[in-house]
Write an enzyme that holds these catalytic residues in place. Structure first.
Site, mmCIF file in Angstrom:
data_model
loop_
_atom_site.group_PDB
_atom_site.id
_atom_site.type_symbol
_atom_site.label_atom_id
_atom_site.label_comp_id
_atom_site.label_asym_id
_atom_site.label_seq_id
_atom_site.Cartn_x
_atom_site.Cartn_y
_atom_site.Cartn_z
ATOM 1 N N LYS A 68 -22.160 -9.703 69.524
ATOM 2 C CA LYS A 68 -22.284 -11.168 69.402
ATOM 3 C C LYS A 68 -23.061 -11.787 70.567
ATOM 4 O O LYS A 68 -23.736 -12.799 70.388
ATOM 5 C CB LYS A 68 -20.898 -11.814 69.288
ATOM 6 C CG LYS A 68 -20.203 -11.485 67.972
ATOM 7 C CD LYS A 68 -18.867 -12.196 67.852
ATOM 8 C CE LYS A 68 -18.148 -11.774 66.585
ATOM 9 N NZ LYS A 68 -16.876 -12.498 66.395
ATOM 10 N N ASP A 104 -16.922 -18.740 63.870
ATOM 11 C CA ASP A 104 -15.502 -18.447 64.113
ATOM 12 C C ASP A 104 -14.706 -19.742 64.308
ATOM 13 O O ASP A 104 -13.522 -19.813 63.979
ATOM 14 C CB ASP A 104 -15.341 -17.562 65.358
ATOM 15 C CG ASP A 104 -15.784 -16.126 65.089
ATOM 16 O OD1 ASP A 104 -15.738 -15.700 63.912
ATOM 17 O OD2 ASP A 104 -16.188 -15.440 66.049
#
Ligand code: ATR
Length: 278
Positions: A68, A104
């Protein structure tokens, strides 16, 4: 004729990712001639791979552990949320330019909106266990929804301090382990550590100091009911498991790659739940 749009999950490993199942379900539901595959890319190749996604035949994709941060470096444009978190989990092209977002936050918030409606109506204090990627996204989401005091309790103190520095004044770092005193007056308790995951020790935390209207949630979804959630239920508190966060974080990517807004339905949840059975 245009060729079918291809997206993928990029990680290392990606064998166990449920993202292909989720996006495959939505592709079928919407009758879209597209695909969503897996790309296991080693860390040293991740940044280049993501930067040249189109050359690999993809319109975009999801990025998971441990890439990420590499995705954050690889994209040309960032959404404000991705910028704030220093991590990207969803990439797509707009006019040939590679964009990165972090969904997220959406995943966490929409899961609670769906399964504990009104959870944020009087949100002030929250306690977040852990200080990794999931904890940063969750703390940022809680701040967006108006939390004024977020205690971050983490085993490695520097990581909690760093998160507090990055996200600002409303975050306070606390030493591990969490205590019942940390929970006094908390509207929400969130576990993002691996404690309680299948095969790992449960958290041993006395929940008696949580207010009766507190909500307890876990980012873990294997098992669906962690020891923490079972203890919260036994106390009569509202609980939310972590599966919905996984399902909801997938929505923005699908819409960007395939042009249709997907839904998290009971059918999709049941499909993934069945796959989680040992
Ligand atoms: P994620 O993206 O899921 O947040 P991560 O970034 O690896 O994953 O973060 C994992 C979190 O779980 C960290 O806060 C980690 O604590 P450390 O910062 O001390 O490593 C926490 N964690 C993992 N195993 C733990 C354990 N046995 N007890 C307490 N905390 C644990």
């Amino acid at each position: 004729m245009t060729s079918p749009a291809r997206a993928c999950i990029i990680g290392h490993p990606v064998k166990h990712s449920r993202s292909p199942m989720i996006h495959g379900h939505w592709l079928g539901k919407h009758g879209i001639d597209g695909s969503y595959g897996r790309e296991d890319v080693p860390p040293e190749a991740a940044e280049d791979f993501i930067r040249s996604l189109a050359a690999h035949g993809y319109v975009g994709g999801n990025v998971t552990m441990p890439h990420k941060e590499a995705a954050f470096r690889a994209v040309s444009r960032l959404t404000p949320r991705a910028e704030a978190l220093g991590a990207v989990n969803t990439v797509w092209y707009e006019d040939g330019v590679l964009w990165g977002d972090n969904t997220d936050i959406t995943g966490f918030l929409e899961n609670l909106d769906e399964r504990a409606p009104g959870w944020d109506s009087r949100l002030k204090k929250a306690v977040v266990l852990g200080a990794g990627g999931a904890a940063s996204a969750i703390a940022a989401g809680l701040r967006e929804r108006g939390a004024t005091e977020i205690l971050v309790v983490n085993r490695t103190a520097e990581k909690a301090d760093e998160l507090a520095r990055r996200l600002g004044d409303c975050i306070a770092a606390r030493p591990w382990p969490p205590t019942s005193a940390d929970l006094v007056g908390a509207d929400l308790l969130v576990n993002t550590t691996s404690r309680g995951m299948n095969g790992k020790d449960d958290l041993d935390l006395d929940l008696s100091m949580l207010p009766a209207d507190a909500v307890v949630t876990d980012a873990i979804y294997v098992p669906l009911e962690t020891g923490l959630l079972a203890a919260a239920k036994a106390r009569g508190l509202r609980t939310v498991d972590g599966l919905g966060m996984l399902l909801h974080q997938a929505k923005p990517g699908f819409e960007r790659w395939f042009g249709k807004k997907p839904e998290v339905t009971r059918e999709l949840r049941a499909l993934v739940e069945a796959d989680l059975q040992p």
